[in-house]
Design a protein around this motif. Sequence first.
Motif, PDB file in Angstrom:
ATOM      1  N   ALA A   1      86.262 116.246 -10.864  1.00 38.93           N
ATOM      2  CA  ALA A   1      87.404 117.037 -10.420  1.00 38.93           C
ATOM      3  C   ALA A   1      87.840 116.484  -9.070  1.00 38.93           C
ATOM      4  N   GLY A   2      89.079 116.003  -9.011  1.00 38.66           N
ATOM      5  CA  GLY A   2      89.640 115.491  -7.752  1.00 38.66           C
ATOM      6  C   GLY A   2      90.937 116.219  -7.457  1.00 38.66           C
ATOM      7  N   CYS A   3      91.679 115.731  -6.442  1.00 33.24           N
ATOM      8  CA  CYS A   3      92.931 116.395  -6.072  1.00 33.24           C
ATOM      9  C   CYS A   3      94.003 116.176  -7.136  1.00 33.24           C
ATOM     10  N   GLY A   4      93.871 115.080  -7.894  1.00 36.27           N
ATOM     11  CA  GLY A   4      94.820 114.824  -8.985  1.00 36.27           C
ATOM     12  C   GLY A   4      96.000 113.948  -8.620  1.00 36.27           C
ATOM     13  N   HIS A   5      96.208 113.671  -7.333  1.00 37.18           N
ATOM     14  CA  HIS A   5      97.425 112.887  -6.998  1.00 37.18           C
ATOM     15  C   HIS A   5      97.211 111.772  -5.975  1.00 37.18           C
ATOM     16  N   CYS A   6      96.037 111.640  -5.400  1.00 36.71           N
ATOM     17  CA  CYS A   6      95.818 110.549  -4.429  1.00 36.71           C
ATOM     18  C   CYS A   6      95.690 109.214  -5.186  1.00 36.71           C
ATOM     19  N   PRO A   7      95.693 108.081  -4.479  1.00 36.03           N
ATOM     20  CA  PRO A   7      95.584 106.790  -5.185  1.00 36.03           C
ATOM     21  C   PRO A   7      94.334 106.698  -6.073  1.00 36.03           C
ATOM     22  N   SER A   8      93.180 107.216  -5.608  1.00 37.23           N
ATOM     23  CA  SER A   8      91.964 107.148  -6.437  1.00 37.23           C
ATOM     24  C   SER A   8      92.128 107.970  -7.711  1.00 37.23           C
ATOM     25  N   CYS A   9      92.630 109.208  -7.572  1.00 38.49           N
ATOM     26  CA  CYS A   9      92.842 110.042  -8.761  1.00 38.49           C
ATOM     27  C   CYS A   9      93.841 109.375  -9.701  1.00 38.49           C
ATOM     28  N   SER A  10      94.897 108.763  -9.131  1.00 40.03           N
ATOM     29  CA  SER A  10      95.943 108.171  -9.969  1.00 40.03           C
ATOM     30  C   SER A  10      95.410 107.000 -10.785  1.00 40.03           C
TER      31      SER A  10
ATOM     32  N   HIS B   1      86.252 108.753  -6.230  1.00 39.60           N
ATOM     33  CA  HIS B   1      86.520 108.215  -4.895  1.00 39.60           C
ATOM     34  C   HIS B   1      87.568 109.027  -4.138  1.00 39.60           C
ATOM     35  N   CYS B   2      87.927 110.184  -4.686  1.00 37.72           N
ATOM     36  CA  CYS B   2      88.903 111.078  -4.042  1.00 37.72           C
ATOM     37  C   CYS B   2      88.216 111.824  -2.892  1.00 37.72           C
ATOM     38  N   ASP B   3      88.969 112.094  -1.829  1.00 33.97           N
ATOM     39  CA  ASP B   3      88.405 112.851  -0.696  1.00 33.97           C
ATOM     40  C   ASP B   3      87.974 114.259  -1.106  1.00 33.97           C
TER      41      ASP B   3
HETATM   42 ZN   LIG Z   1      92.421 112.656  -5.401  1.00 32.88          ZN
END
Ligand SMILES: [Zn+2]
Length: 335
Positions: free
Chosen positions: A87-96, A102-104
Amino acid sequence: MRAVAMTDQRPVLELVELPDPEPGEGEALIRVTGCGICGSDLHVASAVAAPGMVLGHEIAGVVEALGPGAAELGAKVGETVAVRPFAGCGHCPSCSRGRADHCDEFQLLGLARPGGFAELTTARAGELFRLPAAVTGVEQALVEPLAVAHRAVVRGGVRPTDSVAILGAGPIGQAVLAWVRQLGVERIVVTDPAPARRRLALDLGATAAIDPIGDELGMLELALSGADVVFECAGRPGMVNQAMDLAAVDGRVVVVGVCLSDDVTFPYTGLRKELDVRYALYYERADFTDTIDALSAHRLRLDGYVGDTVELADLPARFAELVAGADGGKVVLTP
Ligand SMILES: [Zn+2]
Ligand SMILES: [Zn+2]
């Protein structure tokens, strides 16, 4: 729902009654059909998991309900799925690029948010992988650990003509073994101090299984012949150095074992042999889809890989046995 949660007495788990979880924005509610117990569950229960946390990240289940926006992400009620526990933020470069790990804001299911040691759990709709009907029963919960090993084997660039050594024959070492066998590798030497694990490695197709502590001669022979690819799957201090010692000239070492303490290596070993030392943690989306394809086509030899299954009520006791040091096959919760 019933679930098994951390108590405040590490690493003790207990059966508890919890409110049914609600799927949030972009999430699905999953009725868990299988959840493997991972070596890392044993580590985190002893070290970092918060009291009350529901562990378990090797999750398979049936989609029971969808939160807002989850259908748009491809989730369908009634589908049987394996869960990539991200589960990540969904929109940062890593999530994309599909690497929420690797998401913060990364949260691993079963560590930072509730996982699969329960009747129900929630997961990001975009992290569900549909399981075809050919993947049945307990194999559904093996997608995650097999995907970890698949990622490691990809990182190792293993070719059928390579010789391979696998250090540590726990569930990840055994899964690496299943993949390299599937690639057609003929010479696979496995090391593990536990006799039951060495026997299992031979059942799964290893050429030889050596006791790294008791069999000095076997280890010497392995070092003299050298392996083109060495997988470090034990995660204890000293193992990366041993892997470098056992690698052939121009060889590759893939570190999969999770060692959480300082360690010492002798860099000249790597220089002299011009080794590539690589690390593998988690998986890309393709590791999940390739694993599911291989399972549906029955291309992996997994006889004995699952040692036994356990129900929720019996999980706390079985978990305690595993923490105390059990060997043999993987244990899977079937709630
Ligand atoms: Zn993210
Ligand atoms: Zn795991």
